[in-house]
Design an enzyme around this catalytic site. Sequence first.
Site, short mmCIF file in Angstrom:
data_model
loop_
_atom_site.label_atom_id
_atom_site.label_comp_id
_atom_site.label_asym_id
_atom_site.label_seq_id
_atom_site.Cartn_x
_atom_site.Cartn_y
_atom_site.Cartn_z
N PHE A 111 0.85 -1.19 0.00
CA PHE A 111 0.00 0.00 0.00
C PHE A 111 0.89 1.24 0.00
O PHE A 111 2.08 1.17 0.34
CB PHE A 111 -0.92 0.00 1.23
N GLN A 225 -8.16 14.23 4.60
CA GLN A 225 -7.58 13.45 3.52
C GLN A 225 -8.55 13.29 2.36
O GLN A 225 -9.70 12.91 2.55
CB GLN A 225 -7.18 12.06 4.03
N HIS A 227 -8.96 11.03 -0.76
CA HIS A 227 -8.46 9.80 -1.39
C HIS A 227 -8.25 10.10 -2.86
O HIS A 227 -9.10 10.73 -3.50
CB HIS A 227 -9.48 8.67 -1.21
N LEU A 237 -15.58 5.20 -3.72
CA LEU A 237 -14.18 4.86 -3.58
C LEU A 237 -13.72 3.80 -4.59
O LEU A 237 -14.40 2.80 -4.81
CB LEU A 237 -13.90 4.34 -2.16
N GLU A 240 -7.42 1.67 -2.79
CA GLU A 240 -5.97 1.72 -3.01
C GLU A 240 -5.42 0.34 -3.39
O GLU A 240 -4.33 0.23 -3.95
CB GLU A 240 -5.27 2.25 -1.76
N ARG A 271 -1.10 9.21 -0.01
CA ARG A 271 -2.37 9.67 -0.60
C ARG A 271 -2.38 11.17 -0.87
O ARG A 271 -2.98 11.62 -1.85
CB ARG A 271 -3.53 9.28 0.32
N HIS A 334 -12.34 11.85 2.04
CA HIS A 334 -12.29 10.47 2.51
C HIS A 334 -12.14 10.32 4.02
O HIS A 334 -12.93 9.63 4.66
CB HIS A 334 -11.13 9.77 1.81
N ARG A 368 -2.99 10.02 6.73
CA ARG A 368 -3.11 8.61 7.12
C ARG A 368 -2.64 7.70 6.00
O ARG A 368 -3.00 7.90 4.84
CB ARG A 368 -4.55 8.27 7.48
#
Length: 540
Positions: A111, A225, A227, A237, A240, A271, A334, A368
């Site tokens: 990730f 954040q 995304h 969404l 990821e 991100r 997000h 994050r």
Amino acid sequence: MKTDILIIGGGGSAVRAAIECRNKDVIIAVKGLFGKSGCTVMAEGGYNAVFNPKDSFKKHFYDTVKGGGFINNPKLVEILVKNAPKELLNLEKFGCLFDRDENGFIAQRPFGGQSFNRTCYCGDRTGHEIMRGLMEYISKFERIKILEDVMAIKLIVNNNRCYGAIFLDLKTGDIFPIFAKATILATGGAGQLYPVTSNPIQKVGDGFAIAYNEGAELIDMEMVQFHPTGIVGSGILVTEAVRGEGGILYNKNKERFMARYDKERMELSTRDIVARAIYKEIQEGRGVNGGVYLDVSHLPNEVIEKKLETMLKQFLKIGIDIRKEPMIVSPTAHHFMGGLRINEKCETNIEGLFACGEVTGGIHGANRLGGNALADTQVFGAIAGKSAKEFVENCEFEYINVEDLITEIKEEVNNLEGNLNLYNLIKDLKKIMWDYVSIVRCEEGLKKGLKKIEEIEKNIKYVKVSGIIDMQKYFELKNMITVAKLVTKSALYREESRGAHYREDYPETKEEWRGNIIIKDNKIWFEKVDYDVDEYLKRI
């Protein structure tokens, strides 16, 4: 109603907290449907945990604080990385199933922003699997009661001690209290402040607002954040995991543009960097239909069908076969890194009020990492439940007279005297946040946005409210205005760019701004973060 422990919220952190204090009387109060209205059930990508001997707590810790702009609370990060593996194994005991590799070990994928493949998963529906297991497990315990379709509109606080909350019943319109020896806020974030978001409709920031209104301290509320990859137009969404499995981003010129922004990590950069890169490509005219391409068609069909099954089905519904053609994606609101300030026991500065999950701040700093949120729900949900249980075993309890409070709330709604359309005001607020307080910010825009938010606040008493749904939306709009002001004021205060907070008038990250912005009772201040990362790593 009276209970030992009141948990407000119905996602992963709420359920994990309830499991931890299951030998007490517990009420879980949910604004929507239990287990189905939060963000956990929608989480797709995975859960970060150190299992591989080649990985380490030190690596996970460093990746997390580096991704967070080095303003994370290091004690909370240490708790997260050291407890994440244990809590994932607890999830398996509760009945959750995670993918395994050919040797039978828990499978892990890469990730963004991580130095090791440590994201555990169940295909691309990890959060759904976690909630399925948790809900099945919690059904065994008779002392845990679940109330659905009830909205917390005010905490019951006297002399900085929380005694429960006042609720609006979304089926009957009744306003009623639930008294509790300890209260846990697990209400999630506030993605619905923006018109394009991955969040469900319930996530308007209720927990932030009702706690702030009673004197709770909030931290780093400017850190929102976006995304990088949501379906253009809807914000739904695109996990990821798509990039983790090898998805490639390119613009209308067929350029793999991430080479311009992070040549080393490319699509697996953090991100904030990927979101700003996509935003810039679109703004500078290299986008396509309001987004950019995200392509997995070069991957074997069996990889897409097994590891990205949800994405495949999601796009087939809108006529796109991702096995053969690219998706079109753009950033979507997000996750809130900021929130209630908690200590290592999930205590807030209000006695008897605990918090866990996305409603808290300090764990993720300025940005994050994908995969850390699901781990957060379980690690800190367990701690909040344990701390609340210990608290109620050692506290005196008294009823607080709330009849006057309830009368005031009813009169407030009954005295609304105008004809302004409530839903238009909500729509206007979301547009203001998107235009002035989103991915790229500046002083002029933030000040203009704050002025417009305050104009909506002045007009709220002139809205027309008719029926229970309007009552709910009225209280939600009040909370949204409160949170919008907190985010905007904090963004104005931080005169630098760090993580998800990007100021085009202050584009550099400055050492003197390495710290947290705290907001409480209309006061805002800065607290320097001064721990030495290398020294901290030595003792982990």
